[in-house]
Design a protein around this motif. Sequence first.
Motif, PDB file in Angstrom:
ATOM      1  N   ILE A  21      -8.278   7.236  -1.486  1.00 20.47           N
ATOM      2  CA  ILE A  21      -7.221   6.258  -1.228  1.00 20.47           C
ATOM      3  C   ILE A  21      -7.316   5.716   0.204  1.00 20.47           C
ATOM      4  N   GLU A  22      -7.521   6.587   1.177  1.00 21.34           N
ATOM      5  CA  GLU A  22      -7.672   6.134   2.567  1.00 21.34           C
ATOM      6  C   GLU A  22      -8.849   5.166   2.681  1.00 21.34           C
ATOM      7  N   TYR A  23      -9.947   5.505   2.033  1.00 17.95           N
ATOM      8  CA  TYR A  23     -11.144   4.651   2.065  1.00 17.95           C
ATOM      9  C   TYR A  23     -10.864   3.292   1.423  1.00 17.95           C
ATOM     10  N   GLU A  24     -10.181   3.297   0.263  1.00 19.09           N
ATOM     11  CA  GLU A  24      -9.877   2.040  -0.435  1.00 19.09           C
ATOM     12  C   GLU A  24      -8.988   1.133   0.407  1.00 19.09           C
ATOM     13  N   LEU A  25      -7.952   1.711   1.012  1.00 18.07           N
ATOM     14  CA  LEU A  25      -7.049   0.908   1.837  1.00 18.07           C
ATOM     15  C   LEU A  25      -7.770   0.364   3.066  1.00 18.07           C
ATOM     16  N   ARG A  26      -8.539   1.212   3.733  1.00 18.21           N
ATOM     17  CA  ARG A  26      -9.226   0.818   4.962  1.00 18.21           C
ATOM     18  C   ARG A  26     -10.266  -0.265   4.701  1.00 18.21           C
ATOM     19  N   ASN A  27     -10.880  -0.279   3.524  1.00 18.66           N
ATOM     20  CA  ASN A  27     -11.936  -1.229   3.221  1.00 18.66           C
ATOM     21  C   ASN A  27     -11.462  -2.425   2.394  1.00 18.66           C
ATOM     22  N   THR A  28     -10.167  -2.666   2.393  1.00 15.55           N
ATOM     23  CA  THR A  28      -9.623  -3.862   1.759  1.00 15.55           C
ATOM     24  C   THR A  28      -9.911  -5.052   2.672  1.00 15.55           C
TER      25      THR A  28
END
Length: 186
Positions: free
Chosen positions: A81-88
């Motif tokens: 989830i952290e990765y998905e949000l950061r790479n939006t």
Amino acid sequence: MAEAIKNEKKWYALRTISGKEQKVKELLEAEIKNSDLGLYVSQVLLPTEKVYTTRAGKKVMKEKTRLPGYIFVEATLTGEIEYELRNTTNIIDFVRNRENPPQPQPVREAEINRMLGAADSVAEGVDEVVNDYIVGEAVKVISGPFNGFIGEIEEVNRDKRTLKVMVKVFGRKTPLELENSQVERE
């Protein structure tokens, strides 16, 4: 499992490219609705305030971002989830603490409540502040052709939010009908 996730959710600040906050918010809300991201992210907040300006003699309301370059998400940062949000798209990174390695810093609940409360009070408070002029009060005209003139309020129309102000032009008292946003207290 959804109940356990809900209890662990905290607010986090995401740094965004300035001017792209609304697009990031819309993108994240679409992802929450259309994918499993909704299980981990419940809200996206973009604090805004209403600003009234006078353009071409008309009063215009515009929404202005209160914290340019930031949006807030209520999320549980597990797994990817952290990765998905950061790479939006248009997101730079989380606001992080100074630990080694740096971790996303949760925003205090009091700060989020203050932002949510401030947005509500700004929307409610505009009507009260605008109508507090009284007859006999000295005001200065701040916009329009009589900009800079000082006068005295003769009449207050609270429904239309207008004032009848008497100003001296070439030694004679002249009545002006002005909106409340066109004057300030002297």
